[in-house]
Write a protein that holds these residues in place. Structure first.
Motif, PDB file in Angstrom:
ATOM      1  N   PHE A 116       0.834  -1.205   0.000  1.00  0.00           N
ATOM      2  CA  PHE A 116       0.000   0.000   0.000  1.00  0.00           C
ATOM      3  C   PHE A 116       0.871   1.258   0.000  1.00  0.00           C
ATOM      4  O   PHE A 116       0.603   2.219  -0.721  1.00  0.00           O
ATOM      5  CB  PHE A 116      -0.920  -0.032   1.226  1.00  0.00           C
ATOM      6  N   ILE A 117       1.917   1.246   0.826  1.00  0.00           N
ATOM      7  CA  ILE A 117       2.797   2.415   0.889  1.00  0.00           C
ATOM      8  C   ILE A 117       3.488   2.643  -0.459  1.00  0.00           C
ATOM      9  O   ILE A 117       3.617   3.782  -0.921  1.00  0.00           O
ATOM     10  CB  ILE A 117       3.864   2.222   1.995  1.00  0.00           C
ATOM     11  N   SER A 118       3.921   1.556  -1.079  1.00  0.00           N
ATOM     12  CA  SER A 118       4.573   1.694  -2.380  1.00  0.00           C
ATOM     13  C   SER A 118       3.619   2.310  -3.404  1.00  0.00           C
ATOM     14  O   SER A 118       3.986   3.218  -4.148  1.00  0.00           O
ATOM     15  CB  SER A 118       5.046   0.334  -2.894  1.00  0.00           C
ATOM     16  N   VAL A 119       2.395   1.797  -3.434  1.00  0.00           N
ATOM     17  CA  VAL A 119       1.410   2.308  -4.397  1.00  0.00           C
ATOM     18  C   VAL A 119       1.073   3.758  -4.084  1.00  0.00           C
ATOM     19  O   VAL A 119       1.036   4.615  -4.978  1.00  0.00           O
ATOM     20  CB  VAL A 119       0.133   1.440  -4.365  1.00  0.00           C
ATOM     21  N   LEU A 120       0.859   4.039  -2.807  1.00  0.00           N
ATOM     22  CA  LEU A 120       0.485   5.394  -2.407  1.00  0.00           C
ATOM     23  C   LEU A 120       1.597   6.386  -2.730  1.00  0.00           C
ATOM     24  O   LEU A 120       1.340   7.494  -3.213  1.00  0.00           O
ATOM     25  CB  LEU A 120       0.162   5.409  -0.910  1.00  0.00           C
ATOM     26  N   SER A 121       2.844   6.001  -2.473  1.00  0.00           N
ATOM     27  CA  SER A 121       3.921   6.951  -2.738  1.00  0.00           C
ATOM     28  C   SER A 121       4.095   7.154  -4.245  1.00  0.00           C
ATOM     29  O   SER A 121       4.467   8.240  -4.695  1.00  0.00           O
ATOM     30  CB  SER A 121       5.230   6.511  -2.077  1.00  0.00           C
ATOM     31  N   PHE A 122       3.801   6.106  -5.017  1.00  0.00           N
ATOM     32  CA  PHE A 122       3.831   6.276  -6.474  1.00  0.00           C
ATOM     33  C   PHE A 122       2.755   7.273  -6.896  1.00  0.00           C
ATOM     34  O   PHE A 122       2.994   8.159  -7.727  1.00  0.00           O
ATOM     35  CB  PHE A 122       3.618   4.926  -7.161  1.00  0.00           C
ATOM     36  N   LEU A 123       1.592   7.168  -6.297  1.00  0.00           N
ATOM     37  CA  LEU A 123       0.507   8.101  -6.597  1.00  0.00           C
ATOM     38  C   LEU A 123       0.900   9.533  -6.218  1.00  0.00           C
ATOM     39  O   LEU A 123       0.685  10.478  -6.968  1.00  0.00           O
ATOM     40  CB  LEU A 123      -0.754   7.664  -5.856  1.00  0.00           C
TER      41      LEU A 123
END
Lengths: 456, 367
Positions: A116-123
């Protein structure tokens, strides 16, 4: 339709919620890394093991010995810069890269909330979170703005929506709803908790928590979106996550979710938070002449951003369904289980030993897993087929090169138990795993599950 | 707004608490008493087992000193008989690697085998050996004493060797003295402070007493009983039998006895039989039955007991020397290994899952 979209993407929203979100995100990430470091986990999870389990296609991502600390340091530093809003684009890029690198180093430690953190930081990479209440905005007034495109806040809401809703969908299955598993296994183990300890052994409570958890996950995104229920929903978010924090060893995740849910509140709420921060740290007042339009950004660049955000959200909608390409029980074979917000769904344990047959020397022997794996790695390897295969290949290479052996045959003797069922044979013991390829093709050497779990 | 959240939170948690009291009556009230299980383990198994072991190694040290001072066939026979008794008593405390035993690596210093005859011979000529170094695991403990008593030749050869070279006697006494010192220390700490620490550490975390000891128990069953005593000599991990790797290799006919003792110790602990009189108390077996854990239509506890019995029935008809079994009819050892392996699956997968005991040493986050 096109007109509506054009109209939507032309809309602006107040910048405060995204600025507050950026600050919270930075602080949360910084403290998460600090906690991880102080627990000694960098050493234990990334430096001590001699072998690391890789994600398919990312075999080149490995811990870097003592320099692994450097990656964590860079990651923590970038989190601070994100909170400050200093060199934001650079900071969030570095954060996303370093954090994702850390997660890819060894899939033993895979957790949905790290993903989730990886996806969120990509966003966040594509959101103008630095335009307000940031060092960047203070130093470069030309980028500062009180308004941001509306979609930049909605994108975060959409991601949270997907995470919750998909987690809820995944709970619609017979184990979770009809057997109250795995909660019926986990909760009695917490008998020693003050006040609620003895309750946790009660069957009705297991069912209450199971059904409640499912309904919570499915409804909370709607309740947060709808203004009249928002305060109530946020109270639920707090209660739910605090409860999970008490009952399960899930680290920082509950706090991250609680803080993330604040994005659903109005700008006026975030204004007060920012004011509060400003007062505590005696920050200089924001310039009053900030432009109230966000039209200054390069239009072409914005289109690219919107494209990436759309792609990301669509992929988030689709990826969790990839298990449909694999026959058999998802919980059992786990092909397509990760990266799909299936959280807390399984109590799975296994015991897997490897038999090595050397046809040239006519020898057969078993492997002592503890010679190569940490206790944590052995535990995770024992019930996840992709781990079992990767480890089998490692064993083949190891015994070929260290003992100068020729072609080896590798067989697994594996027993796995799922959600309170009896353990059963897991991997076909007659299949030579050294001949099986890693990849996305269905793994035919996993024995079928002796039971049926109905549901999504 | 925060105030409103807080009152809502309080309201919810209160309604939560109230509803509990009401419905509590109709639900089962007889919570399994885990702290009683810890007390039972400590007072009826662990402490008496350590006391028994301690007395046996005190006697062993006495017998060794007598023999070293005046080597004779008679004293050698006495000493060897006492060695068997002490080694047997050891099997009952070997898996208790918790508290002072863990802190002092009691098992590693007491029973690492195969021992190294070469290193023993090198060490004993040196008057100031340091037996507290981990590098000396395979120069001390029961396996090294086994070598000194039975590895030099037959009894009369041994007696002559001890007469001609007092280095042997000095080293032997140093070994038995060390066993005694370690055992006394562990027992003292258990009696003076660790018992209370053990029984009050009742939680469910990875470091709580129940979790730790269950992990120790399974670890020992898997790695010492299944692998050490049977699998490794049978060549399960090496491809060909390693007859010289049995426990008590030099005494030769002792390995089966020690295996049976260890299996019985594991079974007694699982069933909660007290060490002295076999009186049953709260146990893993009862805990599993309390949770009503079934395995393929049968009580899991019964399956585990039956599996241990199956291993026992195979082991008791074996020749007393596992090294000769490994050399002559290794398929019997392999069959025994298979039965033990089945028990490990039940203990490590099914029982651990049912009791929700987390595997040792893992304190990373989950999700």
């Amino acid at each position: 339709m096109i007109e509506k979209l054009k109209y939507y993407f032309a809309q602006s929203a107040k910048a405060e919620p995204l600025a507050a979100f950026r600050i919270f995100f930075g602080i949360m990430m910084f403290s998460s890394i600090l906690r991880f470091w102080s627990m000694g986990w960098i050493e234990k999870l990334y430096l001590q093991p001699q072998f690391h389990f890789s994600f398919y296609g990312f075999e080149w991502v490995k811990p870097l010995g003592v320099y692994t600390y450097l990656i964590f340091f860079i990651c923590a530093l970038s989190a601070v810069l994100i909170a400050l809003g200093l060199w934001y684009r650079l900071a969030i890029s570095i954060f996303w890269l370093s954090f994702t690198y850390i997660e890819l180093m060894d899939k033993t430690t895979y957790l949905n909330h790290y993903y989730f953190i990886s996806v969120l930081s990509f966003l966040l990479l594509f959101l103008p979170a630095q335009r307000y209440f940031s060092v960047d905005a203070y130093r470069r007034p030309q980028i500062a703005s009180k308004l941001i495109p509306r979609h930049s806040i909605d994108a975060i809401k959409a991601l949270l929506f997907i995470v919750y809703f998909y987690a809820g969908l995944a709970k619609i299955n017979s184990d979770w709803l009809l057997e109250a598993q795995p909660l019926a296994t986990w909760l009695p183990g917490k008998y020693d908790l003050a006040l609620i300890g003895s309750l946790l052994e009660q069957t009705w409570l297991h069912y209450t928590f199971s059904w409640g958890g499912m309904l919570y996950d499915l409804s909370i995104p709607f309740l947060l979106l709808y203004k009249p229920t928002r305060n109530f929903a946020f109270a639920l978010v707090v209660i739910f996550h605090v409860l999970t924090r008490i009952l399960f060893p899930i680290g920082m995740f509950p706090y991250i979710m609680i803080v993330s849910a604040l994005i659903f509140f109005d700008a006026s709420f975030h204004q007060r938070i920012l004011k509060f921060i400003q007062n505590i740290f005696r920050l200089p007042s924001l310039p009053t002449h900030l432009p109230t339009s966000d039209k200054q950004q390069n239009r072409a660049f914005e289109k690219v951003q919107i494209g990436f955000i759309t792609l990301l959200l669509i992929s988030q909608l689709l990826i969790p369904w990839r298990h449909l390409f694999y026959p058999g029980e998802l919980f059992w074979h786990e092909q397509g289980f990760r990266f799909s917000w299936r959280v807390m769904l399984m109590e799975k344990a296994g015991y897997t030993n490897f038999k090595i047959h050397d046809p040239q020397r006519g020898e057969t022997f078993l492997v002592d897993n503890q010679q190569f794996l940490s206790a944590f790695q052995e535990k995770q390897m024992s019930f996840q087929p992709d781990f079992i295969l990767e480890y089998a290949h490692f064993l083949e290479d190891h015994f070929c090169s260290s003992e100068n052996r020729g072609d080896l045959q590798i067989y697994a003797e594996s027993y796995v138990a799922l959600n309170g069922r009896s353990s059963q044979l897991y991997i076909n013991p007659k299949v030579d795993l050294s001949q099986e390829k890693r990849g996305w093709a269905p793994k035919t050497w996993i024995l079928p599950f002796n039971d049926t779990i109905y549901g999504l | 707004m925060m105030g409103r959240f807080l009152s809502l939170f309080l309201m919810l948690s209160m309604s939560f608490a109230c509803s509990n009291e009401k419905s509590g009556d109709s639900q089962k009230q007889d919570d399994f008493d885990r702290s009683a299980m810890l007390v039972h383990w400590a007072d009826d198994y662990i402490l008496p087992a350590y006391q028994n072991y301690n007395q046996e190694v005190i006697d062993l040290n006495d017998a060794a000193n007598k023999f070293s001072n005046a080597p004779s066939l008679n004293l050698h026979a006495n000493l060897h008989a006492q060695f068997v008794k002490a080694y047997t008593a050891w099997q009952w405390v070997s898996f208790l690697e918790i508290g002072p035993a863990e802190a002092n690596s009691l098992r590693n210093f007491s029973n690492i085998y195969p021992t190294s005859a070469t290193e023993i011979e090198q060490a004993l000529v040196n008057a100031n050996y340091n037996l507290s170094l981990p590098s000396t695991f395979n120069e001390q403990g029961f396996p090294a004493i086994d070598y000194l008593l039975s590895g030099l030749g037959d009894a009369s050869t041994t007696v002559n060797q001890f007469r001609n070279n007092t280095d042997y006697g000095r080293y032997l006494s140093a070994l038995t003295e060390r066993l005694e010192a370690m055992s006394s220390q562990v027992l003292n700490i258990w009696q003076s402070s660790y018992r209370n620490e053990f029984i009050s550490n009742t939680g469910s975390s990875a470091t709580a007493s129940t979790n730790k000891l269950i992990n120790d128990f399974i670890y020992h069953f898997e790695r010492e009983l299944r692998a050490g005593k049977v699998g490794i000599p049978a060549g399960v991990f090496s491809g060909s039998p390693l007859a010289q790797n049995v426990e008590a290799y030099y005494s030769d006919s002792l390995s089966q006895t020690l295996f049976m003792e260890s299996l019985n110790a594991h079974r007694a602990f699982f069933k909660g039989s007290g060490f002295l009189n076999g009186a049953a108390g709260n146990s893993l077996e009862q805990y599993l039955n309390y949770l009503n854990i079934e395995n393929q239509g049968e009580l899991l506890s019964a399956k585990i007991s039956n599996q241990m019995a199956a291993a026992e029935s195979l082991a008791k008809v074996l020749p007393t020397s596992f090294s000769s079994v490994a050399a002559n009819s290794n398929q019997d050892l392999l069959a025994l290994y298979d039965e033990l392996q089945k028990a490990v699956v039940l203990l490590k997968v099914d029982m651990l899952q049912a009791l929700n005991v987390r595997v040792d040493y893992i304190d990373a986050d989950g999700d």
